[in-house]
Write a protein that holds these residues in place. Structure first.
Motif, PDB file in Angstrom:
ATOM      1  N   LEU A 124     -56.012 -10.242   3.192  1.00  0.00           N
ATOM      2  CA  LEU A 124     -56.890 -11.069   4.034  1.00  0.00           C
ATOM      3  C   LEU A 124     -56.894 -10.565   5.477  1.00  0.00           C
ATOM      4  N   ARG A 125     -55.736 -10.117   5.959  1.00  0.00           N
ATOM      5  CA  ARG A 125     -55.677  -9.527   7.310  1.00  0.00           C
ATOM      6  C   ARG A 125     -56.532  -8.267   7.371  1.00  0.00           C
ATOM      7  N   GLU A 126     -56.438  -7.441   6.359  1.00  0.00           N
ATOM      8  CA  GLU A 126     -57.205  -6.195   6.321  1.00  0.00           C
ATOM      9  C   GLU A 126     -58.699  -6.485   6.255  1.00  0.00           C
ATOM     10  N   THR A 127     -59.072  -7.513   5.505  1.00  0.00           N
ATOM     11  CA  THR A 127     -60.480  -7.919   5.404  1.00  0.00           C
ATOM     12  C   THR A 127     -61.030  -8.298   6.770  1.00  0.00           C
ATOM     13  N   ASP A 128     -60.260  -9.096   7.511  1.00  0.00           N
ATOM     14  CA  ASP A 128     -60.683  -9.507   8.863  1.00  0.00           C
ATOM     15  C   ASP A 128     -60.745  -8.309   9.807  1.00  0.00           C
ATOM     16  N   LYS A 129     -59.731  -7.471   9.728  1.00  0.00           N
ATOM     17  CA  LYS A 129     -59.646  -6.304  10.614  1.00  0.00           C
ATOM     18  C   LYS A 129     -60.832  -5.364  10.421  1.00  0.00           C
ATOM     19  N   LEU A 130     -61.248  -5.168   9.165  1.00  0.00           N
ATOM     20  CA  LEU A 130     -62.334  -4.230   8.870  1.00  0.00           C
ATOM     21  C   LEU A 130     -63.721  -4.873   8.948  1.00  0.00           C
ATOM     22  N   GLY A 131     -63.766  -6.186   9.106  1.00  0.00           N
ATOM     23  CA  GLY A 131     -65.063  -6.858   9.214  1.00  0.00           C
ATOM     24  C   GLY A 131     -65.803  -6.959   7.889  1.00  0.00           C
ATOM     25  N   ILE A 132     -65.051  -7.144   6.810  1.00  0.00           N
ATOM     26  CA  ILE A 132     -65.663  -7.297   5.482  1.00  0.00           C
ATOM     27  C   ILE A 132     -66.005  -8.767   5.262  1.00  0.00           C
ATOM     28  N   GLN A 133     -67.210  -9.028   4.785  1.00  0.00           N
ATOM     29  CA  GLN A 133     -67.610 -10.401   4.492  1.00  0.00           C
ATOM     30  C   GLN A 133     -67.183 -10.782   3.076  1.00  0.00           C
TER      31      GLN A 133
ATOM     32  N   ALA B 224     -54.174   1.027 -11.588  1.00  0.00           N
ATOM     33  CA  ALA B 224     -55.524   1.456 -11.963  1.00  0.00           C
ATOM     34  C   ALA B 224     -56.566   0.776 -11.080  1.00  0.00           C
ATOM     35  N   ALA B 225     -56.322  -0.487 -10.727  1.00  0.00           N
ATOM     36  CA  ALA B 225     -57.248  -1.209  -9.848  1.00  0.00           C
ATOM     37  C   ALA B 225     -57.285  -0.586  -8.457  1.00  0.00           C
ATOM     38  N   TRP B 226     -56.097  -0.307  -7.886  1.00  0.00           N
ATOM     39  CA  TRP B 226     -56.065   0.295  -6.541  1.00  0.00           C
ATOM     40  C   TRP B 226     -56.762   1.666  -6.556  1.00  0.00           C
ATOM     41  N   SER B 227     -56.440   2.478  -7.544  1.00  0.00           N
ATOM     42  CA  SER B 227     -56.940   3.850  -7.579  1.00  0.00           C
ATOM     43  C   SER B 227     -58.441   3.917  -7.834  1.00  0.00           C
ATOM     44  N   THR B 228     -58.924   3.177  -8.836  1.00  0.00           N
ATOM     45  CA  THR B 228     -60.365   3.196  -9.108  1.00  0.00           C
ATOM     46  C   THR B 228     -61.142   2.557  -7.969  1.00  0.00           C
ATOM     47  N   GLY B 229     -60.561   1.515  -7.373  1.00  0.00           N
ATOM     48  CA  GLY B 229     -61.210   0.892  -6.214  1.00  0.00           C
ATOM     49  C   GLY B 229     -61.326   1.846  -5.041  1.00  0.00           C
ATOM     50  N   PHE B 230     -60.237   2.574  -4.763  1.00  0.00           N
ATOM     51  CA  PHE B 230     -60.233   3.541  -3.672  1.00  0.00           C
ATOM     52  C   PHE B 230     -61.308   4.603  -3.873  1.00  0.00           C
ATOM     53  N   VAL B 231     -61.353   5.171  -5.094  1.00  0.00           N
ATOM     54  CA  VAL B 231     -62.308   6.255  -5.361  1.00  0.00           C
ATOM     55  C   VAL B 231     -63.740   5.741  -5.340  1.00  0.00           C
TER      56      VAL B 231
ATOM     57  N   LEU C  25     -74.636   2.928  -8.593  1.00  0.00           N
ATOM     58  CA  LEU C  25     -73.804   1.837  -9.104  1.00  0.00           C
ATOM     59  C   LEU C  25     -72.428   2.415  -9.444  1.00  0.00           C
ATOM     60  N   PHE C  26     -71.386   1.746  -8.976  1.00  0.00           N
ATOM     61  CA  PHE C  26     -70.020   2.231  -9.163  1.00  0.00           C
ATOM     62  C   PHE C  26     -69.173   1.165  -9.846  1.00  0.00           C
ATOM     63  N   PHE C  27     -68.083   1.602 -10.467  1.00  0.00           N
ATOM     64  CA  PHE C  27     -67.194   0.675 -11.161  1.00  0.00           C
ATOM     65  C   PHE C  27     -65.764   0.812 -10.647  1.00  0.00           C
ATOM     66  N   ALA C  28     -65.025  -0.287 -10.723  1.00  0.00           N
ATOM     67  CA  ALA C  28     -63.604  -0.273 -10.374  1.00  0.00           C
ATOM     68  C   ALA C  28     -62.879  -1.345 -11.180  1.00  0.00           C
ATOM     69  N   GLY C  29     -61.694  -0.996 -11.649  1.00  0.00           N
ATOM     70  CA  GLY C  29     -60.857  -1.991 -12.317  1.00  0.00           C
ATOM     71  C   GLY C  29     -61.155  -2.189 -13.778  1.00  0.00           C
TER      72      GLY C  29
ATOM     73  N   ALA D 218     -59.175  -4.941  -7.620  1.00  0.00           N
ATOM     74  CA  ALA D 218     -60.029  -3.755  -7.534  1.00  0.00           C
ATOM     75  C   ALA D 218     -61.145  -3.953  -6.529  1.00  0.00           C
ATOM     76  N   GLY D 219     -61.717  -5.151  -6.494  1.00  0.00           N
ATOM     77  CA  GLY D 219     -62.816  -5.432  -5.573  1.00  0.00           C
ATOM     78  C   GLY D 219     -62.395  -5.309  -4.122  1.00  0.00           C
ATOM     79  N   PHE D 220     -61.264  -5.899  -3.770  1.00  0.00           N
ATOM     80  CA  PHE D 220     -60.789  -5.816  -2.387  1.00  0.00           C
ATOM     81  C   PHE D 220     -60.470  -4.381  -2.004  1.00  0.00           C
ATOM     82  N   PHE D 221     -59.801  -3.648  -2.907  1.00  0.00           N
ATOM     83  CA  PHE D 221     -59.422  -2.278  -2.564  1.00  0.00           C
ATOM     84  C   PHE D 221     -60.650  -1.387  -2.428  1.00  0.00           C
TER      85      PHE D 221
END
Length: 402
Positions: free
Chosen positions: A120-129, A391-398, A371-375, A13-16
């Motif tokens: 991990l590729r997506e994290t690098d591509k988007l510049g997420i720390q 549920a993790a992907w969807s709540t994370g996305f929203v 403050l938001f929640f996911a997962g 959920a955190g990554f998404f």
């Protein structure tokens, strides 16, 4: 000024949520804080290391029925990001998914590392720390944002997404309780049944494709494949029962009896008719050698011994009394459960932040603006089959979008 956003939790959920943040707010600074030294640990072990990404259920009205808690609320979330979107998201990034016979979906590589590498590729591509070994001890509202105490340091963020997962103990949610949230005491969900006194454990590794499990004294009943293990019973029929009955079984102290219909939905009249018709063709065969129900041979031998039917006898001479005992066992076999076994890395809980404290249109806290929640940190959980990841992907996305 660009927003500074913290995501607490380096799981699914955190990554998404972090990906969604950067896509919808490209100028934002997004940092994932993971309290351990490992990322995506549940993704790694899910589905026996293959990663059960989602489930091939593409109708939201049907999808929400797979969630013992939170299904009604998730309908709002799935309206923004559902299973179809999950499949498309992965395929757009070069990860093709496949649906198996039971509709569970996995990467075609059958390796969870494929999903981890994609993330991990997506994290690098988007510049997420990503910061490891960063335990967030407290969240304090400060001005229009929040001060996070991370180890010995205090860092300020404009918005915070909490995707820290479930906790086996209520104290694990104290930092959210301090912000005014009500916490539903967590109990395990998705666990196997321990049967220390039951000799059926000696048949570990055997399975039947469709059994019905009912917990005596309750309304709990589920069907599906059932697996015999060295500690008792597992498989989807057991895991679904544990998910829907998470709180009931906790109240029983995990001491109860189950009845197993080894033939799924077959009832006594159907089975008795079936036997009468079959005995005409198998009457001269030995009962042990001719297992007319296609059950595993070792299981069939176990049943014959349990009801004290001589397997060396022939079917034509089984007698009314023995046939009645065999029919009763096949449809109403009883076992005593004493305890449970949970999957350590895949540990799923029922409990967390109460559903009423979350606006599921945005995943924002109703008690703490910004403050938001996911997962799984919220009181939402699904049965086995890829539903908890969805549920993790969807709540994370929203949460990230909002």
């Amino acid at each position: 000024m660009p927003q500074n956003i913290a995501v607490i939790g380096g799981g699914a959920a955190g990554f998404f949520a972090a990906f969604s943040c950067k896509v919808h707010l490209p100028d934002a600074s997004v940092t994932i804080f993971e309290k351990t030294g490992k990322l995506l640990s549940k993704v790694k072990v899910s589905g026996g290391g293959r990663c059960n990404v989602t489930h091939a259920c593409f109708n939201n009205n049907d999808l929400v029925k797979f969630y013992p808690r939170g299904g009604k609320q998730l309908k709002k979330v799935f309206g923004q990001f559902t299973t179809t979107d999950t499949v498309a998201w992965f395929e757009e990034r070069g990860v093709e998914l496949k649906a198996e016979a039971d509709n569970r979906m996995f990467p075609t590589t059958d390796s969870s590392q494929t999903i981890i590498d994609c993330f991990l590729r997506e994290t690098d591509k988007l510049g997420i720390q990503v910061v490891l070994n960063a335990n967030v001890n407290s969240i304090q509202p400060k001005g229009s944002g929040f001060d996070l105490q991370i180890g010995e340091k205090i860092q300020h963020f404009d918005k915070v997404i909490v995707a820290s997962g479930g906790s086996p103990k209520a104290q694990g949610f104290d930092w959210l309780k301090d912000l005014g949230h009500e916490i539903i005491t967590p109990v395990p969900s998705l666990f196997t049944f321990n049967m220390p006194k039951e000799p059926i454990k000696n048949l570990m590794g055997l399975s039947v494709p469709n059994a019905t499990v009912r917990v005596q004294g309750t309304k709990l009943q589920q069907s599906g494949p059932l697996l015999i293990t060295h500690w008792g019973m597992s498989g989807p029929a057991i895991l679904k029962t544990s998910a829907w009955g998470a709180r009931v079984l906790a109240d029983l102290g995990y001491n109860f009896k189950i009845q197993v219909n080894w033939l799924g939905a077959m009832n006594e009249e159907e089975l008795r008719t079936w036997f009468v018709n079959s005995l005409q063709s198998i009457g001269k065969r030995k009962i042990r050698n001719k297992n007319p129900l296609d059950l595993p041979n070792r299981l069939w031998d176990f049943f014959l011994e349990k009801v004290e039917v001589d397997g060396e006898g022939i079917w034509a001479e089984i007698g009314k009394k023995n046939l009645n005992r065999l029919i009763n066992l096949l449809l109403n076999d009883t076992y005593e459960v004493k305890g449970k076994t949970t999957f350590k890395e895949e540990f799923v809980t029922s409990g967390g932040v109460v559903l009423a404290d979350v606006d599921f249109n945005t995943m924002e806290s109703r008690k703490c603006s910004g403050l938001f929640f996911a997962g799984e940190v919220i009181d939402v959980d699904g049965v086995t089959g890829g539903f908890n990841f969805q549920a993790a992907w969807s709540t994370g996305f929203v949460a990230g979008k909002s």
